[in-house]
Write a protein that holds these residues in place. Structure first.
Motif, PDB file in Angstrom:
ATOM      1  N   MET A   1       5.420   3.229  -1.039  1.00  0.00           N
ATOM      2  CA  MET A   1       4.830   3.017   0.625  1.00  0.00           C
ATOM      3  C   MET A   1       5.362   4.146   1.486  1.00  0.00           C
ATOM      4  O   MET A   1       6.623   4.493   1.323  1.00  0.00           O
ATOM      5  CB  MET A   1       5.481   1.677   0.913  1.00  0.00           C
ATOM      6  CG  MET A   1       4.942   0.485   0.255  1.00  0.00           C
ATOM      7  SD  MET A   1       5.140  -1.170   1.107  1.00  0.00           S
ATOM      8  CE  MET A   1       4.159  -1.051   2.581  1.00  0.00           C
ATOM      9  N   VAL A   2       4.534   4.314   2.328  1.00  0.00           N
ATOM     10  CA  VAL A   2       4.730   5.129   3.655  1.00  0.00           C
ATOM     11  C   VAL A   2       4.815   4.380   4.889  1.00  0.00           C
ATOM     12  O   VAL A   2       3.614   3.814   5.238  1.00  0.00           O
ATOM     13  CB  VAL A   2       3.818   6.427   3.551  1.00  0.00           C
ATOM     14  CG1 VAL A   2       4.136   7.451   4.759  1.00  0.00           C
ATOM     15  CG2 VAL A   2       3.772   7.271   2.382  1.00  0.00           C
ATOM     16  N   PHE A   3       5.581   4.237   5.615  1.00  0.00           N
ATOM     17  CA  PHE A   3       5.699   3.395   6.693  1.00  0.00           C
ATOM     18  C   PHE A   3       5.441   4.295   8.090  1.00  0.00           C
ATOM     19  O   PHE A   3       5.355   5.406   8.025  1.00  0.00           O
ATOM     20  CB  PHE A   3       7.057   2.641   6.881  1.00  0.00           C
ATOM     21  CG  PHE A   3       7.590   1.991   5.858  1.00  0.00           C
ATOM     22  CD1 PHE A   3       7.108   0.766   5.675  1.00  0.00           C
ATOM     23  CD2 PHE A   3       8.111   2.472   4.765  1.00  0.00           C
ATOM     24  CE1 PHE A   3       7.413  -0.154   4.700  1.00  0.00           C
ATOM     25  CE2 PHE A   3       8.511   1.651   3.566  1.00  0.00           C
ATOM     26  CZ  PHE A   3       8.059   0.346   3.580  1.00  0.00           C
TER      27      PHE A   3
ATOM     28  N   PRO B   1       4.055   6.530  -8.490  1.00  0.00           N
ATOM     29  CA  PRO B   1       3.498   5.118  -8.530  1.00  0.00           C
ATOM     30  C   PRO B   1       2.172   4.904  -8.834  1.00  0.00           C
ATOM     31  O   PRO B   1       1.440   5.880  -8.863  1.00  0.00           O
ATOM     32  CB  PRO B   1       3.758   4.928  -7.175  1.00  0.00           C
ATOM     33  CG  PRO B   1       3.496   6.014  -6.289  1.00  0.00           C
ATOM     34  CD  PRO B   1       4.143   7.047  -7.299  1.00  0.00           C
ATOM     35  N   ARG B   2       1.852   3.695  -9.377  1.00  0.00           N
ATOM     36  CA  ARG B   2       0.575   3.548  -9.767  1.00  0.00           C
ATOM     37  C   ARG B   2      -0.516   3.263  -8.634  1.00  0.00           C
ATOM     38  O   ARG B   2      -1.670   3.241  -8.549  1.00  0.00           O
ATOM     39  CB  ARG B   2       0.168   2.231 -10.825  1.00  0.00           C
ATOM     40  CG  ARG B   2       1.034   1.079 -10.471  1.00  0.00           C
ATOM     41  CD  ARG B   2       0.846   0.043 -11.483  1.00  0.00           C
ATOM     42  NE  ARG B   2       1.487  -1.296 -11.227  1.00  0.00           N
ATOM     43  CZ  ARG B   2       1.322  -2.354 -12.131  1.00  0.00           C
ATOM     44  NH1 ARG B   2       0.463  -2.387 -13.165  1.00  0.00           N
ATOM     45  NH2 ARG B   2       1.871  -3.383 -11.947  1.00  0.00           N
ATOM     46  N   LEU B   3       0.072   2.995  -7.365  1.00  0.00           N
ATOM     47  CA  LEU B   3      -0.555   2.625  -6.029  1.00  0.00           C
ATOM     48  C   LEU B   3       0.228   3.030  -4.847  1.00  0.00           C
ATOM     49  O   LEU B   3       1.461   2.704  -4.946  1.00  0.00           O
ATOM     50  CB  LEU B   3      -1.044   1.117  -6.091  1.00  0.00           C
ATOM     51  CG  LEU B   3      -1.750   0.692  -4.879  1.00  0.00           C
ATOM     52  CD1 LEU B   3      -3.073   1.460  -4.515  1.00  0.00           C
ATOM     53  CD2 LEU B   3      -1.734  -0.781  -4.553  1.00  0.00           C
ATOM     54  N   LEU B   4      -0.195   3.502  -4.096  1.00  0.00           N
ATOM     55  CA  LEU B   4       0.293   4.176  -2.777  1.00  0.00           C
ATOM     56  C   LEU B   4      -0.010   3.345  -1.622  1.00  0.00           C
ATOM     57  O   LEU B   4      -1.587   3.210  -1.551  1.00  0.00           O
ATOM     58  CB  LEU B   4       0.055   5.691  -2.381  1.00  0.00           C
ATOM     59  CG  LEU B   4       1.048   6.620  -3.193  1.00  0.00           C
ATOM     60  CD1 LEU B   4       0.401   7.948  -2.679  1.00  0.00           C
ATOM     61  CD2 LEU B   4       2.271   6.676  -2.118  1.00  0.00           C
ATOM     62  N   LEU B   5       0.765   2.868  -0.632  1.00  0.00           N
ATOM     63  CA  LEU B   5       0.352   1.976   0.347  1.00  0.00           C
ATOM     64  C   LEU B   5       0.749   2.691   1.691  1.00  0.00           C
ATOM     65  O   LEU B   5       1.927   3.138   1.833  1.00  0.00           O
ATOM     66  CB  LEU B   5       0.738   0.698   0.438  1.00  0.00           C
ATOM     67  CG  LEU B   5       0.497  -0.089  -0.825  1.00  0.00           C
ATOM     68  CD1 LEU B   5       1.404  -1.515  -0.805  1.00  0.00           C
ATOM     69  CD2 LEU B   5      -0.906  -0.446  -0.929  1.00  0.00           C
ATOM     70  N   LEU B   6       0.027   3.100   2.470  1.00  0.00           N
ATOM     71  CA  LEU B   6       0.303   3.652   3.914  1.00  0.00           C
ATOM     72  C   LEU B   6      -0.054   2.954   4.987  1.00  0.00           C
ATOM     73  O   LEU B   6      -1.253   2.596   5.290  1.00  0.00           O
ATOM     74  CB  LEU B   6      -0.478   5.305   4.083  1.00  0.00           C
ATOM     75  CG  LEU B   6      -0.118   5.928   2.720  1.00  0.00           C
ATOM     76  CD1 LEU B   6      -1.329   5.880   1.822  1.00  0.00           C
ATOM     77  CD2 LEU B   6      -0.075   7.303   3.151  1.00  0.00           C
ATOM     78  N   ASP B   7       0.922   2.484   6.031  1.00  0.00           N
ATOM     79  CA  ASP B   7       0.813   1.838   6.998  1.00  0.00           C
ATOM     80  C   ASP B   7       0.832   2.522   8.205  1.00  0.00           C
ATOM     81  O   ASP B   7       2.003   2.811   8.890  1.00  0.00           O
ATOM     82  CB  ASP B   7       1.955   0.448   7.000  1.00  0.00           C
ATOM     83  CG  ASP B   7       1.600  -0.430   8.016  1.00  0.00           C
ATOM     84  OD1 ASP B   7       0.659  -0.463   8.816  1.00  0.00           O
ATOM     85  OD2 ASP B   7       2.497  -1.291   8.293  1.00  0.00           O
ATOM     86  N   GLU B   8      -0.195   2.859   8.986  1.00  0.00           N
ATOM     87  CA  GLU B   8      -0.410   3.660  10.170  1.00  0.00           C
ATOM     88  C   GLU B   8       0.405   4.906   9.992  1.00  0.00           C
ATOM     89  O   GLU B   8       1.332   4.899  11.167  1.00  0.00           O
ATOM     90  CB  GLU B   8      -0.261   2.927  11.114  1.00  0.00           C
ATOM     91  CG  GLU B   8      -1.160   1.584  11.257  1.00  0.00           C
ATOM     92  CD  GLU B   8      -1.815   1.106  12.596  1.00  0.00           C
ATOM     93  OE1 GLU B   8      -2.056   2.228  13.313  1.00  0.00           O
ATOM     94  OE2 GLU B   8      -1.828   0.072  12.957  1.00  0.00           O
TER      95      GLU B   8
END
Length: 359
Positions: free
Chosen positions: A84-86, A155-162
């Motif tokens: 995750m990138v916040f 990671p198998r998935l990256l999530l980036l929140d704004e």
């Protein structure tokens, strides 16, 4: 599909309706998906549900075919192998770049850890910056360190929140292009949340438009713009306006149809609905700024209500004598005054219509 979200609801205690309702989408391995919509639409809630930070009350979320969230199943966030990138990057100010990036690699031997840190820093174009501290970096560099840290454990998935929300507006689109290049070079699968359309178009393979907890459309950028599935998508993407129109049979066009509009008849349309698509042919026609051309010789005149300078062009807000409001991109050397009447004509390539709402 590597990420599959199927009819997901997310409810918060005490709220009368779900924060996310009936959301479904699929994301292939190696693709970048983007969730976009106004504040409070549910896009960050859906992202948090994928991360395991929110529980789903209906539907399910699958990663690589494995159910990680459902009404009965909830795999812990740390077991999902998600990075995750916040918004605020969440870098540790007392740790240098190398130790920030290595934070999730404590299970590796020191030599392997150092090698992986060097690899991901090179990928984000920050090779050799291991000993620098976050306060010594620009906002864009800090964002890339946060991305490197999220990518380091593979990671198998990256999530980036704004991730660009704290950066200057002028930087955002350029950094979005850079980020897309980094993710593609790494072969990463990513889901990105933003409220900025230019960011979404710059980075996304697939883009989902959300409003009031519902995912209205999940599609590529071209289709969202030219073939919006709902009136909200049509209004939100590209900021179009609707004018009343009527579809009528056009015997002069080989049995096709024409659109009678406040700008005059539109003929020879290849994708116009048939007159029977709406009661008595009455509908609302979407007109965006690139559908209207400034032409001094055009018979239709419109008064300039507002204008916004955009460098190479103005964005004019115009009003017809009949009262309808339109928008038009006009080259900036056509610097007309507010209140002035100018000639305009339609140049509609893609006909987008919805049921008439009256008025």
């Amino acid at each position: 599909m590597f990420l599959q979200i199927d009819q997901v609801d997310v409810r918060y205690p005490g709220q009368p309706r779900p924060a996310v309702q009936g959301a479904s989408l699929g994301l292939r391995a190696g693709d970048i998906g983007v969730l976009i919509g106004p504040s409070g639409c549910g896009k960050t809630t859906l992202l948090r549900a994928v991360a395991g930070l929110e529980r789903v009350s209906a539907g399910d979320i699958r990663l690589g075919g494995e159910v990680v969230s459902s009404a009965r199943t909830h795999l812990a966030p740390e077991a999902r192998r998600i990075g995750m990138v916040f918004q605020d990057y969440a870098l540790f100010p007392h740790l240098d770049v190398g130790r920030n990036v290595a934070f999730g690699l404590r299970h590796l031997p020191a030599a392997e850890r150092g090698q992986r840190v060097a690899e991901v820093l090179a990928l984000v174009d920050l090779a050799g910056s291991e000993k620098r501290f976050p306060h010594e970096l620009s906002g864009g560099q800090q964002q890339r360190v946060a991305l490197a840290r999220a990518m380091a454990p593979s990671p198998r998935l990256l999530l980036l929140d704004e991730p660009f929300s704290n950066l200057d507006v002028d930087l955002r689109e350029r950094l979005a292009h850079e980020l897309r290049g980094i993710l593609k070079a790494a072969g990463a699968t990513a889901l990105f949340v933003t409220h900025d359309q230019l960011e979404a178009f710059a980075i996304g393979d697939q883009i989902g438009v959300m409003h009031d907890g519902r995912l209205h459309q999940w599609d590529d950028a071209y289709s969202l713009y030219h073939r919006p599935a709902t009136r909200f998508v049509a209004d939100f993407i590209g900021h179009g306006v609707f004018v009343p129109a009527r579809i009528v049979a056009d015997d002069q066009d080989g049995g096709g149809a024409r659109l009678d509009t406040p700008l005059g008849p539109l003929q020879h349309l290849t994708d116009c609905p048939l007159p029977g698509a709406y009661p008595d042919g009455h509908c609302d026609l979407l007109l965006r700024a690139d559908d209207i051309v400034h032409d001094d010789d055009a018979p239709v005149q419109a008064r300039i209500l507002r204008k916004a300078f955009r460098g190479s062009e103005f964005l004019y807000t115009l009003q017809l004598a009949s009262g309808e409001t339109l928008m038009a991109h006009v080259p900036s050397h056509h610097n007309h005054k507010l209140g002035e009447w100018i000639g305009i004509r339609p140049a509609v390539d893609h006909v987008v219509t919805f049921p008439a709402q009256g008025g």
